[in-house]
Design an enzyme around this catalytic site. Structure first.
Site, PDB file in Angstrom:
ATOM      1  N   CYS A 133      -1.984  -1.384   0.330  1.00 43.98           N
ATOM      2  CA  CYS A 133      -1.953  -2.846   0.453  1.00 43.98           C
ATOM      3  C   CYS A 133      -3.303  -3.384   0.941  1.00 43.98           C
ATOM      4  CB  CYS A 133      -0.832  -3.290   1.382  1.00 43.98           C
ATOM      5  SG  CYS A 133       0.809  -2.799   0.878  1.00 43.98           S
ATOM      6  N   ASP A 179       6.019  -6.456  -8.438  1.00 42.74           N
ATOM      7  CA  ASP A 179       4.950  -6.746  -7.493  1.00 42.74           C
ATOM      8  C   ASP A 179       4.394  -8.138  -7.756  1.00 42.74           C
ATOM      9  OD1 ASP A 179       2.747  -6.743  -5.784  1.00 42.74           O
ATOM     10  OD2 ASP A 179       2.315  -4.628  -6.144  1.00 42.74           O
ATOM     11  N   HIS A 211       6.454  -3.970  -4.188  1.00 46.22           N
ATOM     12  CA  HIS A 211       5.225  -3.864  -3.425  1.00 46.22           C
ATOM     13  C   HIS A 211       5.521  -3.256  -2.053  1.00 46.22           C
ATOM     14  CE1 HIS A 211       1.096  -5.132  -2.397  1.00 46.22           C
ATOM     15  NE2 HIS A 211       1.593  -5.266  -1.189  1.00 46.22           N
TER      16      HIS A 211
END
Length: 243
Positions: A133, A179, A211
């Site tokens: 991330c 995502d 995600h």
């Protein structure tokens, strides 16, 4: 190319016993996990965390890399201000304000110092970076000759097109099918840029996951647990070949 959103600030805390320790590089904390019976490994993995920083999820990943023969380190890239699980749901997080305090100017020096420490102080010959991330951008940024030799990211955020287009080493990406941050369109655009770099690259898409799956999935869900494990094996195989 992509920013951060609500899905970057949610997830599940994992459980387990860690085997490494937190020490200092300069003035910032860093988690060190060494392979068993090898205090001076020649290969290292730098884990660039999500917004939760040095915590159990990333520490367990570091320990997994150590069990596979790498020195694994997690430098503090959130300037001693990691978020806690539940903060976002409780309304304690102002995303734009947090991001304004944790831009490249605060992250780059710690990554640079970590690379220098590994190469010059510990004698490490080959370095791979792993970014989840928030940390993904910095994997891309430091994938340069003389800095990092190979990179891997999972469900990346905030990757800059110019930085992706100028990588100088092999890059592997684990993408989530669902995502809102690194969307299908972003994947295709990234692929176009990666082709032009002429560097080895890989984009694996994991179906039925959101995600954050590779870093903070709900491990009570068999599919999510398996996907997380496969994403780790993707990274491990990549580094076994390119480091």
């Amino acid at each position: 190319m992509t920013g951060l959103g609500a899905c970057c600030f949610t997830g599940f805390k994992h459980e387990g016993e860690i085997s490494g320790e937190v020490k200092k590089i300069g003035n910032f904390s860093t988690y060190f996990s060494y392979p068993k019976n090898n205090p001076s490994p020649s290969k290292a993995i730098i884990i660039l965390s999500d917004i939760y920083g040095i915590m159990i999820n990333s520490q367990l990943v570091a320990d997994d890399f150590a069990r596979n023969g790498y020195l694994a380190v997690i430098p503090d890239i959130v300037d001693n201000e990691p978020l806690q699980f539940g903060d976002y749901e409780a309304g304690k997080v102002d995303i734009p304000t947090w991001l304004a305090r944790h831009g490249p100017e605060t992250v780059y020096p710690n990554v640079e110092a970590t690379i220098k420490h590994l190469r010059e102080e510990l004698g490490v010959k080959s370095i791979g970076t792993v970014g989840y991330c928030f940390g993904a951008r910095f994997v891309v940024r430091f994938l340069k000759k003389g800095q990092v030799d190979a990179g891997y990211t999972a469900h990346p955020t905030n990757i800059q097109s110019d930085e992706l287009a100028s990588i100088e080493g092999p890059l592997s990406i684990a993408a989530a099918e669902i995502d809102q941050i690194w969307t299908r369109e972003a994947r295709y655009a990234s692929e176009d840029l990666l082709i032009k770099t002429r560097q080895p690259y890989q984009i694996n898409v994991y179906g039925g996951v959101h995600h954050g799956f590779a870093a903070r999935a709900d491990l009570s869900n068999a599919h999510l647990k398996r996907s997380k494990e496969l994403a780790f094996l993707q990274a491990l195989n990549w580094f076994q070949y390119y480091l």
